[in-house]
Motif scaffolding. Structure first.
Motif, PDB file in Angstrom:
ATOM      1  N   HIS A 173       1.515   4.066  -3.051  1.00  0.00           N
ATOM      2  CA  HIS A 173       1.359   5.518  -2.938  1.00  0.00           C
ATOM      3  C   HIS A 173       2.582   6.235  -3.511  1.00  0.00           C
ATOM      4  O   HIS A 173       2.451   7.299  -4.141  1.00  0.00           O
ATOM      5  CB  HIS A 173       1.151   5.935  -1.490  1.00  0.00           C
ATOM      6  N   ALA A 183       2.094   6.488  -7.045  1.00  0.00           N
ATOM      7  CA  ALA A 183       1.168   7.579  -7.375  1.00  0.00           C
ATOM      8  C   ALA A 183       1.891   8.921  -7.390  1.00  0.00           C
ATOM      9  O   ALA A 183       1.610   9.780  -8.238  1.00  0.00           O
ATOM     10  CB  ALA A 183       0.014   7.605  -6.373  1.00  0.00           C
ATOM     11  N   ASN A 209       0.807  -1.218   0.000  1.00  0.00           N
ATOM     12  CA  ASN A 209       0.000   0.000   0.000  1.00  0.00           C
ATOM     13  C   ASN A 209       0.842   1.269   0.000  1.00  0.00           C
ATOM     14  O   ASN A 209       0.585   2.207  -0.771  1.00  0.00           O
ATOM     15  CB  ASN A 209      -0.947   0.003   1.196  1.00  0.00           C
TER      16      ASN A 209
END
Length: 279
Positions: A196, A199, A192
């Protein structure tokens, strides 16, 4: 902490009687985990008798995909299944479990982080089946390569869950709840939090009209290399080289993104410190 690898734990391969004990299951929940639990075990000829859900839209979708009956009312729950798989959000596990009206039926949840104790009072026979993988609806997966972490509130339950899960995976480990929580923490960081960072990278590239997929070969090789050797030995880049000129230039380029800049600085400082210590 306790963890027993499948290669070192119960030797049930020849015990057909144990395997046959769980052939009919009920799935509670209709999200991503439920989809994959149904798909994984029906491919191995396990019967899903019923889906119980609170979201009729997703329950109907699962019902159509797998041709299974679904219900919305726990009072209509079939009580004769061999196993009840509770695949709901962590904050709904206890409330939902207590609504099922089970006593001696085998009930498990599928959370990586939540303790087995959350099922206390919902049944006398409880456990955990947690597949360590990011699961998306209708995404085809090879379950044989997915690690499954199991826990039972008795040795007998652990044995049954081990044999049942071995239908779909050859990477099975028995853990206690505190150990599983630490594994879950590591998984969140590896998946996770890393996603990110992807991203953030995508945001930087998109401002230059450059597609994120230019990084895909690098990401794939980095992940593959981490699988071949310890990640500490795989570390490359300006931080491990202590190339402060490049690091300062990167920080300058991030001057208009203070949040990204702070993340870059924090992780870079940690890499520098970590590799200074291990050397």
């Amino acid at each position: 902490m306790k963890i027993i690898d499948c290669d070192l734990s119960f030797n049930f391969a020849a015990n057909d009687k144990v395997r046959k004990e769980i052939k009919n299951i009920v799935v509670i929940g209709s999200g991503n985990v439920s989809y994959h639990m149904i798909r994984a075990f029906t491919l191995k000829e396990v019967n899903v008798l019923q889906i119980l859900a609170h979201n009729e839209k997703t329950a109907l979708k699962l019902s159509k995909i797998f041709s299974l009956p679904y219900i919305m009312d726990p009072a209509r729950l079939i009580k004769e299944a061999d196993l009840y798989i509770l695949a709901v959000q962590d904050d709904r596990i206890r409330e939902t479990a207590l609504q099922l009206g089970l006593k001696e039926q085998l009930l498990v949840h599928t959370s990586g982080f939540t303790s087995i104790d959350v099922l206390n009072g919902a049944s006398n026979r409880t456990g955990v089946i947690w597949p360590l993988q990011t699961l998306s609806f209708a995404n085809a997966l090879d379950y044989s390569h997915i690690p499954f972490f199991l826990e039972g509130n008795s040795t007998e339950i652990s044995e049954k869950l081990f044999q049942f899960t071995s239908l779909v995976s050859d990477k099975i480990m028995i853990t206690d709840s505190p150990t599983r929580q630490k594994i879950h923490l590591a998984a969140v960081i590896a998946s996770n939090l890393t996603n990110h960072l992807y991203a953030i990278s995508a945001s930087i590239l998109e401002r230059q009209d450059i597609p994120f997929n230019v990084l895909v070969p690098l990401i794939s090789e980095t992940a593959a290399k981490a699988g071949r050797q310890h990640p500490l030995l795989s570390q490359t880049g300006p931080a491990v080289r202590k190339d402060m000129r490049v690091i300062e230039k990167h920080l300058e380029l991030l001057r208009d993104d203070p949040a990204f800049r702070d993340i870059y600085r924090l992780i870079t400082d940690n890499i520098i410190h970590h590799h200074s210590v291990i050397k």
